[in-house]
Design an enzyme around this catalytic site. Structure first.
Site, PDB file in Angstrom:
ATOM      1  N   HIS A  69      17.008  -1.620  10.280  1.00 13.32           N
ATOM      2  CA  HIS A  69      17.004  -0.316   9.620  1.00 13.32           C
ATOM      3  C   HIS A  69      16.981   0.824  10.633  1.00 13.32           C
ATOM      4  CE1 HIS A  69      15.393  -1.855   5.478  1.00 13.32           C
ATOM      5  NE2 HIS A  69      16.518  -2.456   5.868  1.00 13.32           N
ATOM      6  N   GLU A  71      15.222   3.585  10.816  1.00 10.26           N
ATOM      7  CA  GLU A  71      13.901   4.020  11.278  1.00 10.26           C
ATOM      8  C   GLU A  71      13.370   3.069  12.352  1.00 10.26           C
ATOM      9  OE1 GLU A  71      14.357   4.912   6.839  1.00 10.26           O
ATOM     10  OE2 GLU A  71      14.771   3.224   8.171  1.00 10.26           O
ATOM     11  N   CYS A  97      11.646   2.118   3.723  1.00  4.12           N
ATOM     12  CA  CYS A  97      11.098   0.952   3.033  1.00  4.12           C
ATOM     13  C   CYS A  97       9.681   0.691   3.546  1.00  4.12           C
ATOM     14  CB  CYS A  97      11.993  -0.265   3.272  1.00  4.12           C
ATOM     15  SG  CYS A  97      11.941  -0.886   4.977  1.00  4.12           S
ATOM     16  N   CYS A 100       9.626  -0.275   7.410  1.00  2.65           N
ATOM     17  CA  CYS A 100       9.866   0.881   8.278  1.00  2.65           C
ATOM     18  C   CYS A 100       8.709   1.872   8.193  1.00  2.65           C
ATOM     19  CB  CYS A 100      11.194   1.542   7.933  1.00  2.65           C
ATOM     20  SG  CYS A 100      12.614   0.538   8.455  1.00  2.65           S
TER      21      CYS A 100
END
Length: 145
Positions: A69, A71, A97, A100
């Site tokens: 991801h 992040e 999420c 993250c």
């Protein structure tokens, strides 16, 4: 008209997201402190691993396991280059999420501004408990009008 800081950094996060290599979503993240960019990240495969747009996504329970991801990639960039993320603000094209969110909390991020909602009640609960502000960019824009 000159953009405000939130608009400026969100525009940059959108641009960073254009580098994403997972076709499921173009996600970008910019980590900032005192109006200075610290790191950026987009969703894509780890270093040395083929990207989704080259070999396809590896899906488990409708989640791509090949892509990291945005992040998480932004946090990794800080670790790789010795950049402290303590007291940073994260500008994200999508709401982080739970995984993250935990990384951002542990890295010392104090505020997250996101554009597209990806509601996760556990992520929201952990962020609140850690004292990390979670703000919708749309709410910021609405407050300025």
């Amino acid at each position: 008209m000159r953009p405000g800081w939130d608009e400026y950094f969100m525009q940059i996060a959108r641009t960073v997201g254009t580098r994403a290599t997972c076709p499921r979503a173009s996600v970008g993240c910019v980590l900032v402190r005192e109006h200075r960019i610290l790191t950026t990240g987009y969703n894509g495969a780890p270093r040395g691993v083929a990207h989704c747009n080259e070999v396809g996504c590896t899906l488990v329970n409708d989640h791509c396991m090949r892509a990291t991801h945005a992040e998480a990639n932004a946090v990794v960039q800080g670790a790789l280059h010795g950049v402290s993320l303590q007291d940073a603000t994260a500008y994200c094209t999508h709401q982080p999420c739970v995984n993250c969110s935990k990384l951002l909390i542990s890295a010392g991020v104090r505020k997250i501004v996101y554009e597209t909602a990806y509601p996760d009640p556990i992520a929201s609960e952990l962020l609140a408990e850690a004292g990390v502000a979670l703000t919708s960019y749309g709410m910021l824009e609405g407050a300025r009008r």
